[in-house]
Design a protein around this motif. Structure first.
Motif, mmCIF file in Angstrom:
data_model
loop_
_atom_site.group_PDB
_atom_site.id
_atom_site.type_symbol
_atom_site.label_atom_id
_atom_site.label_comp_id
_atom_site.label_asym_id
_atom_site.label_seq_id
_atom_site.Cartn_x
_atom_site.Cartn_y
_atom_site.Cartn_z
ATOM 1 N N ALA A 36 0.801 -1.167 0.084
ATOM 2 C CA ALA A 36 -0.155 -0.178 0.019
ATOM 3 C C ALA A 36 0.783 1.294 -0.180
ATOM 4 C CB ALA A 36 -0.930 -0.054 1.117
ATOM 5 N N VAL A 37 0.291 2.312 -0.653
ATOM 6 C CA VAL A 37 0.916 3.605 -0.555
ATOM 7 C C VAL A 37 -0.420 4.465 -0.230
ATOM 8 C CG1 VAL A 37 1.491 5.494 -1.741
ATOM 9 C CG2 VAL A 37 2.359 3.309 -2.483
ATOM 10 N N ILE A 38 -0.116 5.215 0.975
ATOM 11 C CA ILE A 38 -1.256 6.050 1.522
ATOM 12 C C ILE A 38 -0.728 7.305 1.916
ATOM 13 C CG2 ILE A 38 -2.656 6.033 3.614
ATOM 14 C CD1 ILE A 38 -1.826 3.023 4.123
ATOM 15 N N VAL A 39 -1.397 8.209 1.305
ATOM 16 C CA VAL A 39 -1.234 9.559 1.478
ATOM 17 C C VAL A 39 -2.352 10.374 2.237
ATOM 18 C CG1 VAL A 39 -0.901 11.816 0.229
ATOM 19 C CG2 VAL A 39 0.021 9.938 -0.748
ATOM 20 N N SER A 40 -1.777 10.927 3.367
ATOM 21 C CA SER A 40 -3.058 11.457 4.496
ATOM 22 C C SER A 40 -2.501 12.490 5.189
ATOM 23 C CB SER A 40 -3.396 10.355 5.296
ATOM 24 O OG SER A 40 -4.169 11.090 6.394
ATOM 25 N N PRO A 41 -3.324 13.687 5.315
ATOM 26 C CA PRO A 41 -2.723 14.816 6.234
ATOM 27 C C PRO A 41 -2.685 14.400 7.501
ATOM 28 C CG PRO A 41 -5.149 15.142 5.249
ATOM 29 C CD PRO A 41 -4.511 13.694 4.432
ATOM 30 N N GLN A 42 -3.428 13.385 7.897
ATOM 31 C CA GLN A 42 -3.193 12.881 9.500
ATOM 32 C C GLN A 42 -1.884 12.456 9.601
ATOM 33 O OE1 GLN A 42 -6.442 10.505 10.803
ATOM 34 N NE2 GLN A 42 -7.930 11.401 9.658
ATOM 35 N N PHE A 43 -0.972 12.193 8.706
ATOM 36 C CA PHE A 43 0.575 11.825 8.790
ATOM 37 C C PHE A 43 1.165 13.278 9.171
ATOM 38 C CE2 PHE A 43 -0.309 7.952 5.870
ATOM 39 C CZ PHE A 43 -0.998 7.448 6.982
ATOM 40 N N GLU A 44 0.866 14.076 8.897
ATOM 41 C CA GLU A 44 1.630 15.460 9.039
ATOM 42 C C GLU A 44 2.313 15.367 10.657
ATOM 43 O OE1 GLU A 44 2.520 18.080 7.414
ATOM 44 O OE2 GLU A 44 1.044 17.460 5.522
ATOM 45 N N GLY A 45 3.492 15.561 10.895
ATOM 46 C CA GLY A 45 4.159 16.039 12.249
ATOM 47 C C GLY A 45 4.289 14.618 12.873
ATOM 48 N N LYS A 46 3.853 13.237 12.261
ATOM 49 C CA LYS A 46 4.047 11.906 13.050
ATOM 50 C C LYS A 46 5.332 11.264 12.291
ATOM 51 C CE LYS A 46 -0.696 11.228 14.209
ATOM 52 N NZ LYS A 46 -1.246 12.653 14.036
ATOM 53 N N PRO A 47 5.990 10.690 13.086
ATOM 54 C CA PRO A 47 7.239 9.684 12.865
ATOM 55 C C PRO A 47 6.568 8.584 12.037
ATOM 56 C CG PRO A 47 7.094 9.857 15.028
ATOM 57 C CD PRO A 47 6.138 10.577 14.630
ATOM 58 N N LEU A 48 7.397 7.962 11.226
ATOM 59 C CA LEU A 48 6.982 6.620 10.498
ATOM 60 C C LEU A 48 6.526 5.593 11.454
ATOM 61 C CD1 LEU A 48 7.150 5.186 7.944
ATOM 62 C CD2 LEU A 48 9.373 4.258 8.615
ATOM 63 N N LEU A 49 6.900 5.339 12.689
ATOM 64 C CA LEU A 49 6.061 4.345 13.439
ATOM 65 C C LEU A 49 4.739 4.808 13.945
ATOM 66 C CD1 LEU A 49 6.703 1.890 14.757
ATOM 67 C CD2 LEU A 49 7.563 2.616 16.659
ATOM 68 N N GLN A 50 4.606 5.975 14.243
ATOM 69 C CA GLN A 50 3.350 6.181 14.669
ATOM 70 C C GLN A 50 2.119 6.688 13.243
ATOM 71 O OE1 GLN A 50 3.488 10.425 16.195
ATOM 72 N NE2 GLN A 50 3.662 9.433 18.259
ATOM 73 N N ARG A 51 2.874 6.624 12.100
ATOM 74 C CA ARG A 51 1.893 6.469 10.954
ATOM 75 C C ARG A 51 1.613 5.207 10.699
ATOM 76 N NH1 ARG A 51 5.103 10.396 6.497
ATOM 77 N NH2 ARG A 51 5.277 12.066 7.781
ATOM 78 N N HIS A 52 2.352 4.369 10.770
ATOM 79 C CA HIS A 52 2.122 2.861 10.667
ATOM 80 C C HIS A 52 1.363 2.269 11.865
ATOM 81 C CE1 HIS A 52 5.664 1.519 7.796
ATOM 82 N NE2 HIS A 52 5.183 2.717 7.400
ATOM 83 N N ARG A 53 1.357 2.708 13.010
ATOM 84 C CA ARG A 53 0.238 2.159 14.139
ATOM 85 C C ARG A 53 -0.889 2.915 13.895
ATOM 86 N NH1 ARG A 53 4.553 3.245 18.793
ATOM 87 N NH2 ARG A 53 5.389 1.500 19.266
ATOM 88 N N LEU A 54 -1.170 3.836 13.262
ATOM 89 C CA LEU A 54 -2.317 4.525 12.779
ATOM 90 C C LEU A 54 -2.940 3.877 11.756
ATOM 91 C CD1 LEU A 54 -4.426 6.825 13.421
ATOM 92 C CD2 LEU A 54 -3.040 8.267 11.614
ATOM 93 N N VAL A 55 -2.333 3.411 10.640
ATOM 94 C CA VAL A 55 -2.756 2.413 9.924
ATOM 95 C C VAL A 55 -3.364 0.970 10.242
ATOM 96 C CG1 VAL A 55 -2.311 1.170 7.541
ATOM 97 C CG2 VAL A 55 -1.910 3.669 7.956
ATOM 98 N N ASN A 56 -2.383 0.549 11.188
ATOM 99 C CA ASN A 56 -2.556 -0.783 11.819
ATOM 100 C C ASN A 56 -3.954 -0.597 12.523
ATOM 101 O OD1 ASN A 56 -0.247 -1.816 10.665
ATOM 102 N ND2 ASN A 56 0.801 -1.549 12.408
#
Length: 84
Positions: A36-56
């Motif tokens: 998956a390639v996911i582009v979201s404004p909710q990723f702003e200011g979040k490090p990679l691990l937090q982004r992945h946790r959000l998706v998970n």
């Protein structure tokens, strides 16, 4: 019933307000491996691990049935730079 890329796209788009999504079933249609390639404004200011946790978290139920899910998470600005 196997999970489809369309199901994942619909859920991610709704939950993350994704501006761009590309989900590919790499398991020959059985719904067990996705990229998956996911582009979201909710990723702003979040490090990679937090982004992945959000998706998970969003895909918690689906990930119990999926064997492999690899993702690339980008902010809209990062996506724009990649497309240039």
């Amino acid at each position: 019933m196997p999970i489809t890329s369309q199901q994942l796209e619909e859920k991610l788009k709704a939950e993350l307000q994704a501006s761009h999504l590309k989900i590919v079933d790499t398991s020959d249609g059985c719904g067990s491996k996705f990229q998956a390639v996911i582009v979201s404004p909710q990723f702003e200011g979040k490090p990679l691990l937090q982004r992945h946790r959000l998706v998970n978290t969003v895909l918690e139920a689906e990930l119990k049935e999926i064997h492999a899910f690899s993702m690339k998470t980008l902010t809209p600005e990062q996506w724009q730079k990649e497309q240039s």
